[in-house]
Design an enzyme around this catalytic site. Sequence first.
Site, mmCIF file in Angstrom:
data_model
loop_
_atom_site.group_PDB
_atom_site.id
_atom_site.type_symbol
_atom_site.label_atom_id
_atom_site.label_comp_id
_atom_site.label_asym_id
_atom_site.label_seq_id
_atom_site.Cartn_x
_atom_site.Cartn_y
_atom_site.Cartn_z
ATOM 1 N N VAL A 80 0.910 -1.218 -0.002
ATOM 2 C CA VAL A 80 -0.112 0.040 -0.069
ATOM 3 C C VAL A 80 0.821 1.161 0.047
ATOM 4 C CG1 VAL A 80 -1.714 1.159 1.242
ATOM 5 C CG2 VAL A 80 -1.837 -1.101 1.102
ATOM 6 N N GLU A 112 5.784 -15.213 2.115
ATOM 7 C CA GLU A 112 6.766 -15.024 2.971
ATOM 8 C C GLU A 112 6.845 -13.525 3.666
ATOM 9 O OE1 GLU A 112 7.906 -15.946 -0.229
ATOM 10 O OE2 GLU A 112 8.366 -18.002 0.201
ATOM 11 N N ASN A 117 8.785 -7.477 10.191
ATOM 12 C CA ASN A 117 7.714 -6.711 9.467
ATOM 13 C C ASN A 117 6.568 -7.104 10.567
ATOM 14 O OD1 ASN A 117 5.838 -5.420 8.302
ATOM 15 N ND2 ASN A 117 6.522 -6.125 6.285
ATOM 16 N N TYR A 124 -1.636 -10.428 8.793
ATOM 17 C CA TYR A 124 -1.853 -11.767 8.302
ATOM 18 C C TYR A 124 -2.409 -12.624 9.129
ATOM 19 C CZ TYR A 124 1.361 -9.932 4.453
ATOM 20 O OH TYR A 124 1.786 -9.260 3.418
HETATM 21 C C1 LIG Z 1 1.586 -4.433 5.322
HETATM 22 C C2 LIG Z 1 0.445 -3.453 4.302
HETATM 23 C C3 LIG Z 1 0.232 -4.115 3.007
HETATM 24 C C4 LIG Z 1 -1.031 -3.467 5.199
HETATM 25 O O1 LIG Z 1 -1.696 -2.615 4.480
HETATM 26 P P1 LIG Z 1 -2.396 -1.509 5.179
HETATM 27 O O2 LIG Z 1 -3.350 -0.946 4.150
HETATM 28 O O3 LIG Z 1 -1.466 -0.541 5.815
HETATM 29 O O4 LIG Z 1 -3.193 -2.126 6.367
HETATM 30 P P2 LIG Z 1 -4.738 -2.154 6.636
HETATM 31 O O5 LIG Z 1 -5.003 -0.638 6.948
HETATM 32 O O6 LIG Z 1 -5.584 -2.754 5.889
HETATM 33 O O7 LIG Z 1 -4.749 -2.669 8.060
HETATM 34 C C5 LIG Z 1 -4.845 -4.109 8.329
HETATM 35 C C6 LIG Z 1 -4.826 -4.294 9.612
HETATM 36 O O8 LIG Z 1 -3.534 -3.815 10.237
HETATM 37 C C7 LIG Z 1 -3.890 -3.102 11.450
HETATM 38 N N1 LIG Z 1 -2.840 -1.991 11.110
HETATM 39 C C8 LIG Z 1 -2.885 -0.975 10.587
HETATM 40 N N2 LIG Z 1 -1.975 -0.080 10.749
HETATM 41 C C9 LIG Z 1 -0.880 -0.597 11.591
HETATM 42 C C10 LIG Z 1 0.290 -0.249 12.412
HETATM 43 N N3 LIG Z 1 0.761 0.925 12.080
HETATM 44 N N4 LIG Z 1 0.386 -0.983 13.358
HETATM 45 C C11 LIG Z 1 -0.074 -2.216 13.535
HETATM 46 N N5 LIG Z 1 -1.352 -2.471 13.105
HETATM 47 C C12 LIG Z 1 -1.774 -1.815 12.135
HETATM 48 C C13 LIG Z 1 -5.147 -2.405 11.247
HETATM 49 O O9 LIG Z 1 -5.597 -2.198 12.612
HETATM 50 C C14 LIG Z 1 -5.828 -3.582 10.473
HETATM 51 O O10 LIG Z 1 -6.283 -4.569 11.403
HETATM 52 P P3 LIG Z 1 -8.012 -4.993 11.327
HETATM 53 O O11 LIG Z 1 -8.258 -5.209 9.979
HETATM 54 O O12 LIG Z 1 -7.615 -6.387 12.094
HETATM 55 O O13 LIG Z 1 -8.503 -4.205 12.188
HETATM 56 C C15 LIG Z 1 0.887 -2.006 4.295
HETATM 57 O O14 LIG Z 1 1.198 -1.449 5.460
HETATM 58 C C16 LIG Z 1 2.291 -1.975 3.551
HETATM 59 O O15 LIG Z 1 2.254 -1.819 2.266
HETATM 60 N N6 LIG Z 1 3.475 -1.908 4.069
HETATM 61 C C17 LIG Z 1 4.862 -1.701 3.586
HETATM 62 C C18 LIG Z 1 5.018 -2.903 2.374
HETATM 63 C C19 LIG Z 1 4.898 -4.128 3.307
HETATM 64 O O16 LIG Z 1 5.246 -4.425 4.572
HETATM 65 N N7 LIG Z 1 4.204 -5.157 2.494
HETATM 66 C C20 LIG Z 1 4.024 -6.481 2.845
HETATM 67 C C21 LIG Z 1 5.227 -7.420 2.712
HETATM 68 S S1 LIG Z 1 5.007 -9.106 3.143
#
Ligand SMILES: CC(C)(COP(=O)(O)OP(=O)(O)OC[C@H]1O[C@@H](n2cnc3c(N)ncnc32)[C@H](O)[C@@H]1OP(=O)(O)O)[C@@H](O)C(=O)NCCC(=O)NCCS
Length: 164
Positions: A80, A112, A117, A124
Amino acid sequence: MNAVLRDDAAFLLPMTVADVGAVSAIEAAAYDFPWTRGNFLDSLAAGYQARLLKSAAGETLGYFIAMKGVDEMHLLNITVASSRQGQGHGRRMLDELVALCRMLQADRLWLEVRQSNTRASALYLRYGFKHIGVRRGYYPALHGRREDAAVMSLEIAGGRDAVE
Ligand SMILES: CC(C)(COP(=O)(O)OP(=O)(O)OC[C@H]1O[C@@H](n2cnc3c(N)ncnc32)[C@H](O)[C@@H]1OP(=O)(O)O)[C@@H](O)C(=O)NCCC(=O)NCCS
């Protein structure tokens, strides 16, 4: 899920070669060790499942790339845009990916994730993935080091979907 922030008008569409510039810019801002343009182009050429999440206004919110096997799906990249994280878009893309698994008859979705992270891992696990193993030294890390990957899997068969 954060129902207030989630943009329900956002929609998924296939990623094309024309999107790779914008996608690579998001990727570079999101990771210390980003995929290259070439990685994205190779994935598209290989016919992997590649989708963009767009806002109704046309902003690219995120993307995922997954590789279909015989009866399973391997999630290779889900990202995202940094300024749009924490607004439900990651969960939304997982929902779409699970729907895609069902459509393509993949019984299992696996991925993975870096051990460090914790944010992605927590997402997940809350979503219903189970920790099934570790790949030692799977990822490059700072200062020439390597980092372990946790391997996680979500069973799709039996109608299980997101844990609400
Ligand atoms: C990991 C990633 C894809 C998650 O997408 P996102 O849009 O930020 O996450 P969402 O807003 O959908 O949140 C999903 C869940 O995480 C939680 N969450 C969101 N921000 C958070 C934070 N800063 N710390 C902890 N939890 C968090 C939310 O509460 C939500 O939980 P719920 O649905 O059970 O209430 C995104 O943060 C990202 O792209 N990160 C960097 C790249 C990465 O790490 N990709 C994954 C590699 S495996």
